[in-house]
Design an enzyme around this catalytic site. Structure first.
Site, mmCIF file in Angstrom:
data_model
loop_
_atom_site.group_PDB
_atom_site.id
_atom_site.type_symbol
_atom_site.label_atom_id
_atom_site.label_comp_id
_atom_site.label_asym_id
_atom_site.label_seq_id
_atom_site.Cartn_x
_atom_site.Cartn_y
_atom_site.Cartn_z
ATOM 1 N N TYR A 153 11.284 -5.769 13.340
ATOM 2 C CA TYR A 153 9.853 -5.428 13.259
ATOM 3 C C TYR A 153 9.317 -5.020 14.647
ATOM 4 O O TYR A 153 8.600 -4.024 14.788
ATOM 5 C CB TYR A 153 9.111 -6.645 12.706
ATOM 6 N N LYS A 176 7.690 -1.465 15.853
ATOM 7 C CA LYS A 176 6.302 -1.360 16.330
ATOM 8 C C LYS A 176 6.245 -0.876 17.779
ATOM 9 O O LYS A 176 5.294 -0.191 18.167
ATOM 10 C CB LYS A 176 5.585 -2.702 16.166
HETATM 11 P P1 NAP Z 1 0.383 -5.789 3.335
HETATM 12 O O1 NAP Z 1 -0.861 -6.482 2.835
HETATM 13 O O2 NAP Z 1 1.711 -6.353 2.984
HETATM 14 O O3 NAP Z 1 0.298 -4.252 2.879
HETATM 15 C C1 NAP Z 1 1.355 -3.386 3.132
HETATM 16 C C2 NAP Z 1 1.026 -2.055 2.505
HETATM 17 O O4 NAP Z 1 2.112 -1.157 2.802
HETATM 18 C C3 NAP Z 1 0.910 -2.095 0.980
HETATM 19 O O5 NAP Z 1 -0.150 -1.244 0.574
HETATM 20 C C4 NAP Z 1 2.255 -1.544 0.500
HETATM 21 O O6 NAP Z 1 2.167 -0.845 -0.747
HETATM 22 C C5 NAP Z 1 2.543 -0.540 1.598
HETATM 23 N N1 NAP Z 1 3.960 -0.188 1.716
HETATM 24 C C6 NAP Z 1 5.017 -1.011 1.919
HETATM 25 N N2 NAP Z 1 6.158 -0.296 1.969
HETATM 26 C C7 NAP Z 1 5.803 1.015 1.787
HETATM 27 C C8 NAP Z 1 6.519 2.234 1.709
HETATM 28 N N3 NAP Z 1 7.851 2.274 1.828
HETATM 29 N N4 NAP Z 1 5.824 3.389 1.493
HETATM 30 C C9 NAP Z 1 4.476 3.376 1.341
HETATM 31 N N5 NAP Z 1 3.748 2.245 1.416
HETATM 32 C C10 NAP Z 1 4.407 1.080 1.622
HETATM 33 O O7 NAP Z 1 0.375 -5.696 4.937
HETATM 34 P P2 NAP Z 1 -0.808 -5.728 6.026
HETATM 35 O O8 NAP Z 1 -0.793 -7.067 6.640
HETATM 36 O O9 NAP Z 1 -2.046 -5.169 5.484
HETATM 37 O O10 NAP Z 1 -0.183 -4.735 7.122
HETATM 38 C C11 NAP Z 1 -0.572 -3.382 7.249
HETATM 39 C C12 NAP Z 1 -0.006 -2.835 8.554
HETATM 40 O O11 NAP Z 1 -0.512 -3.600 9.662
HETATM 41 C C13 NAP Z 1 1.513 -2.914 8.659
HETATM 42 O O12 NAP Z 1 2.010 -1.784 9.328
HETATM 43 C C14 NAP Z 1 1.735 -4.148 9.500
HETATM 44 O O13 NAP Z 1 2.979 -4.117 10.160
HETATM 45 C C15 NAP Z 1 0.571 -4.057 10.449
HETATM 46 N N6 NAP Z 1 0.211 -5.307 11.097
HETATM 47 C C16 NAP Z 1 -0.234 -6.366 10.349
HETATM 48 C C17 NAP Z 1 -0.577 -7.544 11.005
HETATM 49 C C18 NAP Z 1 -1.086 -8.741 10.253
HETATM 50 O O14 NAP Z 1 -1.296 -9.781 10.904
HETATM 51 N N7 NAP Z 1 -1.322 -8.667 8.949
HETATM 52 C C19 NAP Z 1 -0.453 -7.642 12.390
HETATM 53 C C20 NAP Z 1 -0.012 -6.546 13.105
HETATM 54 C C21 NAP Z 1 0.316 -5.389 12.445
HETATM 55 P P3 NAP Z 1 2.338 -1.592 -2.205
HETATM 56 O O15 NAP Z 1 1.496 -2.835 -2.105
HETATM 57 O O16 NAP Z 1 1.794 -0.571 -3.159
HETATM 58 O O17 NAP Z 1 3.778 -1.875 -2.390
#
Ligand code: NAP
Length: 245
Positions: free
Chosen positions: A154, A158
């Protein structure tokens, strides 16, 4: 409302992407709500956008696929006629200490988070260059800046996103296209809800502001980076992490 824009948000069916799509919808923009598997959630996001005065359109696509990403951009151009803002938000995590991490888990995370970002930028490049304008906003992570045990895959993805963002800023700047990354800290979503309480408590101790972030905090930053107020900001990594670094 600022001038109406066409915005692609990848992974907009849940968490941060959902909050970003709804925020742009509320501002009256035209939003492509990309999803991978949660069609119902994506449909709800589209309905909520319409109810708040914007226009949404759901498109299923796996961003790790070059062809599917191409179709996603083509569908955007067919439905809304242009693409002004690309927000690469789709992401997955498959955490494991290095000793136990499987090769397929390294590849899967790199394919979605890093290659997926490259795929999407590859396909919006031509329309944005033609328009001589565009905003690319890539969702990285604080761990891409500082490293994190159990997340070699990961973190690599990133950190790679940050490097690509700076490169896009240099390649496309003369054509009126900006590229920036947002590096969220710990944001409360389905991705982080999965973690053990002990891990969450350990993260909390590292956050000077003393609370986890909200998806809306990231949406606010994306709105700013897409706005006219951010016209002279490019190649930057904006930390939204409660003061972690
Ligand atoms: P999440 O709730 O798990 O949502 C992930 C989203 O990505 C979902 O809409 C999922 O679609 C979609 N997805 C997964 N694989 C995919 C693919 N192959 N093609 C197209 N869409 C795909 O995650 P989140 O926490 O909101 O994270 C969103 C972003 O922020 C990510 O890049 C994550 O690494 C980053 N981030 C998150 C955090 C945190 O603390 N949450 C911190 C730093 C960075 P489906 O649901 O339709 O499968």
């Amino acid at each position: 409302m600022s001038e109406q824009k066409v915005v692609i948000v990848t992974g907009a069916s849940s968490g941060i992407g959902r909050a970003i799509a709804l925020a742009f919808g509320r501002e009256g923009h035209q939003v492509i709500v990309n999803y991978l598997s949660n069609a119902n959630e994506a449909k709800e996001v589209v309905e909520e956008i319409a109810a708040s005065g914007g226009q949404g359109h759901a498109v299923q696509a796996d961003v790790s696929s070059f062809e599917a990403s191409k179709n996603l951009v083509e569908e955007t151009l067919k439905v809304f006629g242009r693409v002004d803002v690309l927000i690469n938000n789709s992401g997955i995590a498959k955490d494991q200490l290095m000793l136990r991490m499987k090769e397929e888990d390294f590849d899967a995370v790199i394919d979605v988070n890093l290659k997926g970002t490259w795929n999407m930028v590859k396909h919006v490049t031509r329309p944005m260059l033609k328009q001589k304008s565009g905003r690319i906003i890539n969702i990285s992570s604080v761990v891409g800046q500082i490293g994190n045990p159990g997340q070699a895959n990961y973190v690599a993805s990133k950190a790679g996103v940050i490097g690509m963002t700076k490169t896009f800023a240099k390649e496309f700047g003369k054509k009126g296209i900006t590229a920036n990354a947002i590096a969220p800290g710990f944001i409360k979503t389905a991705m982080t809800d999965k973690l053990d309480d002990s891990i969450k408590e350990a993260y909390l101790r590292q956050i000077p502001l003393g609370t986890f972030g909200k998806a809306q905090d990231i949406a606010n930053t994306a709105l700013f980076l897409a706005s006219d107020s951010a016209r002279y900001i490019s190649g930057q990594v904006i930390g939204v992490n409660g003061g972690m670094i």
